[in-house]
Design an enzyme around this catalytic site. Sequence first.
Site, mmCIF file in Angstrom:
data_model
loop_
_atom_site.group_PDB
_atom_site.id
_atom_site.type_symbol
_atom_site.label_atom_id
_atom_site.label_comp_id
_atom_site.label_asym_id
_atom_site.label_seq_id
_atom_site.Cartn_x
_atom_site.Cartn_y
_atom_site.Cartn_z
ATOM 1 N N LYS A 58 42.130 45.265 44.297
ATOM 2 C CA LYS A 58 43.233 45.888 43.550
ATOM 3 C C LYS A 58 42.758 47.184 42.899
ATOM 4 O O LYS A 58 43.464 48.194 42.900
ATOM 5 C CB LYS A 58 43.753 44.913 42.486
ATOM 6 N N GLN A 102 43.723 37.660 36.146
ATOM 7 C CA GLN A 102 43.483 37.037 37.444
ATOM 8 C C GLN A 102 43.420 35.517 37.294
ATOM 9 O O GLN A 102 42.659 34.994 36.489
ATOM 10 C CB GLN A 102 42.170 37.570 38.043
ATOM 11 N N ASP A 125 52.425 41.589 37.282
ATOM 12 C CA ASP A 125 52.389 40.487 38.249
ATOM 13 C C ASP A 125 53.736 39.763 38.331
ATOM 14 O O ASP A 125 53.987 39.019 39.282
ATOM 15 C CB ASP A 125 51.315 39.457 37.837
#
Length: 288
Positions: A58, A102, A125
């Site tokens: 990412k 994460q 997200d």
Amino acid sequence: MTPHHTPLLIDGNAVAAQIKADIALTVRRHVAEGHRPPCLATLLVGHDGGSELYVRNKIRACRSCGITSIELQFDADITEGELLREIERLNADESIDGFIVQLPLPSHIDEHRVVEAIDPRKDVDGFHPMNVGRMALGLPAFVSATPLGILTLLRHYSIPTAGKKCVVMGRSNIVGKPMAHLLLERNATVTVCHSHTRDLSAKMRAADVVVCATGRAKAYGAACFAPGQIVIDVGMNVDAAGALCGDVDFAAVEPIVDAITPVPRGVGGVTTQVLLDHVVQAALKATA
Ligand code: NDP
């Protein structure tokens, strides 16, 4: 499309490259208008190899389109309180447009509490209950990148969903459930299958579009598919030989169906670009 033709390979990397070019252009324009570049922060707890790799990818993708990234790594024994304070700090930091935590987190940390602590405006997200709820109501929201990326692929290849029978394999909060909502919103008739579903292969064969997101390496072979179908393989698994593979047995299924995503070069790359697009959207909103 007719059943008897060369199957179409849905090239996720090619679509991702186009999205990336658009993002890079938007970032350049934003900076030319006198703003700082959009900025993504990533929070990683512990040293899980898979998670480290995802975060690295990412960050690399951010840099390649002019998005700044800040990498925050914490030891696995960080307390929930310390992590929540870190999130508060990022929520308040105006130099950061969006951030991701994460997952998975170590078991002593409550994932739901952590996700709920994120400012929904920075939840790129799309995991915060506010964004999930808005998405379910069909309102503007940050939507989980993988299902949104799949819609982007379907749109890019002019694959219709209205009136189509779509089977979503898997009901996770980040893939299966949002996928089902988004397809429903686009007027598909949606069946969601999971580990308790009976007669899976018959349900799959009856669909126009099958999205596989169960995390089972090459579990779905020729018996699960029929000519004329569109197959989206979300799975990112490792096969017996140690190679990356999807949930679908690609070699067996590709000759049967109308169109299919490969693994790799399918859904994964588009997912990353959707995340970056969210960072840019957050930055544009913050300066509007
Ligand atoms: P989860 O493990 O959270 O969910 C898996 C789902 O599959 C569950 O709903 C489970 O059912 C269902 N399932 C498991 N076994 C079966 C079975 N035998 N028959 C029917 N359904 C079954 O996984 P994720 O949704 O997070 O991820 C799924 C896959 O997609 C993984 O391979 C992951 O690596 C990949 N992935 C890929 C991304 C990309 O960008 N390409 C992004 C995110 C994930 P139940 O609920 O009953 O347990």
